[in-house]
Design a protein around this motif. Structure first.
Motif, PDB file in Angstrom:
ATOM      1  N   SER A  58      -7.042   3.500   1.540  1.00  0.00           N
ATOM      2  CA  SER A  58      -6.067   4.146   0.743  1.00  0.00           C
ATOM      3  C   SER A  58      -6.562   4.998  -0.527  1.00  0.00           C
ATOM      4  O   SER A  58      -6.092   6.116  -0.507  1.00  0.00           O
ATOM      5  CB  SER A  58      -4.815   3.074   0.416  1.00  0.00           C
TER       6      SER A  58
ATOM      7  N   ILE B 232       1.911   6.760   0.042  1.00  0.00           N
ATOM      8  CA  ILE B 232       1.083   7.507   1.011  1.00  0.00           C
ATOM      9  C   ILE B 232       2.311   8.349   1.785  1.00  0.00           C
ATOM     10  O   ILE B 232       1.673   9.553   2.102  1.00  0.00           O
ATOM     11  CB  ILE B 232       0.360   6.600   2.324  1.00  0.00           C
TER      12      ILE B 232
ATOM     13  N   PHE C 147       0.537   3.423  -3.444  1.00  0.00           N
ATOM     14  CA  PHE C 147      -0.358   4.592  -3.238  1.00  0.00           C
ATOM     15  C   PHE C 147       0.634   5.581  -2.808  1.00  0.00           C
ATOM     16  O   PHE C 147       0.193   7.002  -2.861  1.00  0.00           O
ATOM     17  CB  PHE C 147      -1.393   4.345  -2.106  1.00  0.00           C
TER      18      PHE C 147
ATOM     19  N   CYS D 248      -7.954   8.269   0.811  1.00  0.00           N
ATOM     20  CA  CYS D 248      -7.149   9.222   1.274  1.00  0.00           C
ATOM     21  C   CYS D 248      -6.637  10.077   0.224  1.00  0.00           C
ATOM     22  O   CYS D 248      -6.582  11.027   0.029  1.00  0.00           O
ATOM     23  CB  CYS D 248      -6.169   8.651   1.973  1.00  0.00           C
TER      24      CYS D 248
ATOM     25  N   ILE E  86       0.971  -1.253  -0.132  1.00  0.00           N
ATOM     26  CA  ILE E  86      -0.010  -0.043  -0.029  1.00  0.00           C
ATOM     27  C   ILE E  86       0.859   1.295  -0.033  1.00  0.00           C
ATOM     28  O   ILE E  86       0.761   2.116  -0.875  1.00  0.00           O
ATOM     29  CB  ILE E  86      -0.868  -0.020   1.085  1.00  0.00           C
TER      30      ILE E  86
END
Length: 443
Positions: A161, A59, A57, A164, A53
Motif C-alpha cells: 500500500s 486508496i 492509506f 502504491c 488499509i
C-alpha cells in the motif's frame, strides 16, 4: 451436488441478483451480503485488515475510479459482521490485557471530552465517524488472528500500500500535479482528500517505513532487495512532501535500527545525524515558500507552529480536565491564539493536540497508554530475538519510536498509526505467549 449443478446454481443466483438490482437498486447490497456471509465469517481478519488499509492509506481517494464502489463502507459492514460472529464463537478464548484497559480508559475520556466540547457537533462527528472505528479495530486486530501466519501478511500489505501511494506521489511530483507552495507534493487535493495535505501525506507514507527498515535485513536476497526498493520509494516520496515531521520520523527509524544492530551508541547517533542532514538537503526544505531559507530569523512555518502550540496550551489551561473537545482545536484557534493572521490553523503536534482537545488529564491517560505499548513492544523485542517473528517485533518497536518523534510535528493522536501498532503488539504478544505456554505444557 454435481459440479454442473453447482455452476447452474451460481449462474442462476447471479442472474437473480442482477434482476433485483436492475429493479430495486441498492437492495442488491443486502442480498450480496447474505451470499457473502460465509466468506465474511471465515475471512474476518483479512477483511478487517482490508478495511484498515483503505481507511488509513485512502486508496479510494488516491485512485478516484474506486470511489463509486464504496469499498470502505462495504468492508466496514463486513468487518463488523465478521468481528461480531468470530467474537461470539471465540468468547471463551479471548484474553484481556492491561493495554486493553488503558485504551478503553483513554477512549472513555475522549468521549467525555466530546460531551464537554465547545462544538459538540464536530466532536461527535469525528468520534462517530473516525475514532470509534479505530477503537473497534484495535480489538479486532488483537483478537481475530488465530495464527502467526496471519500477522505475517500485514507488513507485506502495508508495504504494498505504501508503494502504491509513494509511487503516485512521485508521479504527481514529476508532473507538477497538486503541488502546494510550488514544491510540496500532495495526492487528491482537487477532491478534498486527506492526502491533499503534504504533512498528512508524509504521515501516511511514514507508517510503513519502520517495517521496510526492519524487513530490509530479513529474508532471502530477493525479499531484502524488494523491501529495499520499497523503502527507497517511501523515503523519496516523503522527501517530496518536504515535511519536517516526516524527516524526523525517518531519522528516528534509522537511529533506532542502527542502535539495534550496533552495540555502540555513538555510531547510531553520528549515522542518523548525518542522515538527517542529508535528508533535509535532499528534501529541499530551504526552497519552501513557508519555512524556507528566504525567510529571516524564525521562519513562517516555525512561527505558525509556535503560535498553534501556544493556543493549545491556553486551551488546556482554560479547560484543564477535558480540553476543548475532540477535533475542536481548529474551531477554537481564534479564541486562544496569541496571534491572529485572519485564519484558523491546525495544531501540527500530537502532544499539543491531545492536551488541547482532552486536557491535562487526557494527556496523562494517553501517555500511560503509549508507555504501556512501548513496554509490551520492548518485551517482545527481547523475547523474540531468535524467533521467526523477530522482523515484525522490530518493525513494531521502530514504528512506536518513530511515532513518538514524528509526533512533535505531525498530528496523529487520534488517527490510525498508533492504534494499528497497538493492535499488532497485542496480537503478537498473545499468540507468541500462547505458543510458548503450549510448548511448556508439552515439555
Amino acid at each position: 451436488m454435481s459440479r454442473r449443478k453447482q455452476l447452474l446454481l451460481a449462474l442462476s443466483s447471479t442472474l437473480v441478483i442482477y434482476l433485483v438490482w436492475f429493479q430495486q437498486g441498492n437492495l442488491v447490497l443486502l442480498i450480496g451480503v447474505l451470499f457473502a456471509l460465509p466468506v465474511v465469517i471465515s475471512q474476518a481478519f483479512i477483511i478487517c485488515v482490508g478495511f484498515i488499509i483503505f481507511s488509513y492509506f485512502r486508496i479510494h481517494e488516491a485512485f478516484p475510479i474506486l470511489i463509486p464502489l464504496h469499498i470502505p463502507q462495504l468492508l466496514a459492514l463486513a468487518s463488523l459482521a465478521g468481528l461480531g460472529w468470530q467474537l461470539w464463537l471465540k468468547r471463551e478464548t479471548i484474553t484481556w490485557q492491561t493495554l486493553h484497559t488503558q485504551i478503553v480508559i483513554f477512549t472513555i475520556w475522549v468521549l467525555i471530552s466530546c460531551l464537554m466540547a465547545t462544538n459538540r457537533g464536530e466532536a461527535f462527528a469525528n468520534f462517530n465517524g473516525n475514532f470509534i472505528k479505530i477503537f473497534i479495530m484495535v480489538f479486532a486486530i488483537s483478537w481475530l488472528p488465530s495464527k502467526l501466519s496471519q500477522l505475517k501478511m500485514i507488513p507485506a500489505l502495508l508495504l504494498l500500500s505504501g508503494l502504491c501511494i509513494g509511487g503516485l506521489a512521485l508521479y504527481n511530483k514529476a508532473n507538477g500535479i497538486g503541488l502546494v507552495e510550488g514544491t510540496r507534493v500532495t495526492i487528491g487535493r482537487d477532491i478534498g482528500s486527506v492526502l491533499g495535505d503534504p504533512n498528512d501525506l508524509a504521515l501516511v507514507l511514514l507508517f510503513p517505513v519502520s517495517f521496510a527498515l526492519s524487513y530490509s535485513f530479513h529474508g532471502n536476497k530477493m525479499q531484502r532487495g524488494l523491501t529495499a526498493i520499497i523503502l527507497l520509494v517511501l523515503i523519496i516520496s516523503i522527501l517530496a512532501t518536504q515535511s519536517r515531521g516526516g524527516l524526523l520520523g525517518i531519522s528516528c527509524g534509522i537511529f533506532a535500527l542502527t542502535l539495534l544492530k550496533s552495540r555502540s551508541v555513538i555510531i547510531p547517533m553520528v549515522f542518523s545525524s548525518i542522515g538527517l542532514l542529508a535528508l533535509i538537503v535532499l528534501a529541499g526544505i530551504s526552497d519552501r515558500s513557508s519555512g524556507g531559507a528566504a525567510e529571516e530569523g524564525v521562519d513562517e512555518s516555525a512561527m505558525g507552529r509556535i503560535y498553534a502550540w501556544q493556543a493549545a496550551i491556553n486551551m488546556a489551561i482554560a479547560n484543564p480536565f477535558t480540553g476543548v473537545g475532540l477535533d475542536n482545536f481548529f474551531y477554537n484557534y481564534y479564541f486562544y491564539s496569541p496571534h491572529w493572521d485572519g485564519k484558523n490553523h491546525a495544531v501540527h503536534s500530537t502532544w499539543m493536540q491531545i492536551i488541547a482537545e482532552t486536557g491535562f488529564a487526557g494527556l496523562v491517560l494517553f501517555l500511560l497508554m503509549l508507555i504501556g505499548a512501548l513496554k509490551v513492544s520492548y518485551q517482545l523485542l527481547k523475547r523474540l530475538n531468535n524467533h521467526e517473528m523477530k522482523p515484525l517485533a522490530e518493525g513494531l518497536w521502530l514504528g512506536l519510536l518513530s511515532f513518538c518523534v514524528s509526533g512533535t510535528f505531525l498530528t496523529q493522536g487520534t488517527t490510525w498509526p498508533l492504534y494499528i501498532l497497538i493492535g499488532l503488539v497485542l496480537a503478537l504478544d498473545r499468540l507468541t505467549l500462547s505458543l510458548e505456554n503450549k510448548h511448556a505444557r508439552h515439555n
